[in-house]
Design an enzyme around this catalytic site. Sequence first.
Site, PDB file in Angstrom:
ATOM      1  N   ALA A  65     -41.573   8.319 -40.506  1.00  0.00           N
ATOM      2  CA  ALA A  65     -40.125   8.253 -40.328  1.00  0.00           C
ATOM      3  C   ALA A  65     -39.696   6.825 -40.642  1.00  0.00           C
ATOM      4  O   ALA A  65     -40.496   5.890 -40.529  1.00  0.00           O
ATOM      5  CB  ALA A  65     -39.779   8.606 -38.895  1.00  0.00           C
ATOM      6  N   GLY A 108     -44.542  10.614 -39.334  1.00  0.00           N
ATOM      7  CA  GLY A 108     -43.762  11.760 -39.800  1.00  0.00           C
ATOM      8  C   GLY A 108     -44.222  12.272 -41.157  1.00  0.00           C
ATOM      9  O   GLY A 108     -43.998  13.441 -41.486  1.00  0.00           O
ATOM     10  N   GLU A 111     -46.944  14.557 -40.337  1.00  0.00           N
ATOM     11  CA  GLU A 111     -46.329  15.732 -39.695  1.00  0.00           C
ATOM     12  C   GLU A 111     -45.638  16.627 -40.722  1.00  0.00           C
ATOM     13  O   GLU A 111     -45.716  17.855 -40.649  1.00  0.00           O
ATOM     14  CB  GLU A 111     -45.345  15.262 -38.616  1.00  0.00           C
ATOM     15  CG  GLU A 111     -46.062  14.590 -37.451  1.00  0.00           C
ATOM     16  CD  GLU A 111     -45.125  13.903 -36.486  1.00  0.00           C
ATOM     17  OE1 GLU A 111     -44.285  13.096 -36.930  1.00  0.00           O
ATOM     18  OE2 GLU A 111     -45.213  14.172 -35.270  1.00  0.00           O
ATOM     19  N   GLU A 131     -47.976   6.127 -34.519  1.00  0.00           N
ATOM     20  CA  GLU A 131     -46.767   5.864 -33.736  1.00  0.00           C
ATOM     21  C   GLU A 131     -47.032   5.029 -32.492  1.00  0.00           C
ATOM     22  O   GLU A 131     -46.186   4.252 -32.060  1.00  0.00           O
ATOM     23  CB  GLU A 131     -46.102   7.195 -33.316  1.00  0.00           C
ATOM     24  CG  GLU A 131     -45.449   7.958 -34.449  1.00  0.00           C
ATOM     25  CD  GLU A 131     -46.367   8.950 -35.147  1.00  0.00           C
ATOM     26  OE1 GLU A 131     -47.610   8.796 -35.065  1.00  0.00           O
ATOM     27  OE2 GLU A 131     -45.847   9.873 -35.791  1.00  0.00           O
TER      28      GLU A 131
END
Length: 257
Positions: A65, A108, A111, A131
Amino acid sequence: MTYETILTETRGKVGLVTLNRPQALNALNSTLVAELNEALDGYERDPGIGCVVITGSEKAFAAGADIKEMSGLSYPQTYLDDFITAWDKVAARRKPIVAAVSGFALGGGCELAMMCDFILASDTAKFGQPEIKLGVMPGAGGTQRLTRIVGKAKAMEMCLTGRMMDAAEAERSGLVSRIVPADQLVDEALKVAATIADMSLPIALMTKESVNRAYETTLAEGIRFERRVFHAMFATADQKEGMQAFVEKRPAKFANE
Ligand code: CO8
């Protein structure tokens, strides 16, 4: 259609989405997630598309992200905007999606790759959930999908330490279906996607739905679901065509009916 953060093209019956924020290693900002969903919406609606490939660059599938966009958010903002929920739409698509991962698939990015139906990796791929080093944990399925895929020990170690997995370890762990040389990755992904797209579309969708059930329910319930859907396939013209073609020793021509 022109987008700011992705490139899209259609190759026969395959839709190809290339994440395209090279200056940020394809970090997934809100524009990119919105554009990706818009492109996938288009492919879902297009009856001529049977499979989609999502890829990035050779250096990065996606480095997570967008930390710069995310860093200043407050709890009420994340809660009220239902931050991350839009991402899950990728996992809810009905048509098969192949992730072609080269370079970094972190946070992300990892993911997103796991939301796809399977991952083809280049020999340079690196997967990780770093993260925790940023003072958070995975928030788009990483603690759940990674654990189901690679098991508790590896998922726990990756999420607690941020350690990356290389392509060979990812293949051994079942995170990726196959490893391909980096310069052949997209071609190979397109080839696999074309093979899928040449099958009967309704049967492919039912197959995807059935395999995904294995992650969502008990074995007995999953087997029951599979049996019901298998029986229903005998109501399709494509089942008749597929079996008739075998008997007549010719390739099947599916009509998606
Ligand atoms: N967000 C924003 N910018 C990034 C990101 C990122 N995730 N990753 C890299 N960039 C930028 C860098 O800031 C740099 O920009 P600039 O040149 O302007 O400084 C550029 O991309 C190139 O990066 P590096 O210079 O760092 O390249 P290196 O080759 O030295 O390192 C790494 C590559 C190891 C991948 C390194 O960039 C890195 O560690 N990136 C961050 C990885 C990370 O922590 N990812 C997890 C992010 S958090 C997350 O994904 C939470 C998901 C939860 C759900 C999200 C819902 C929205």
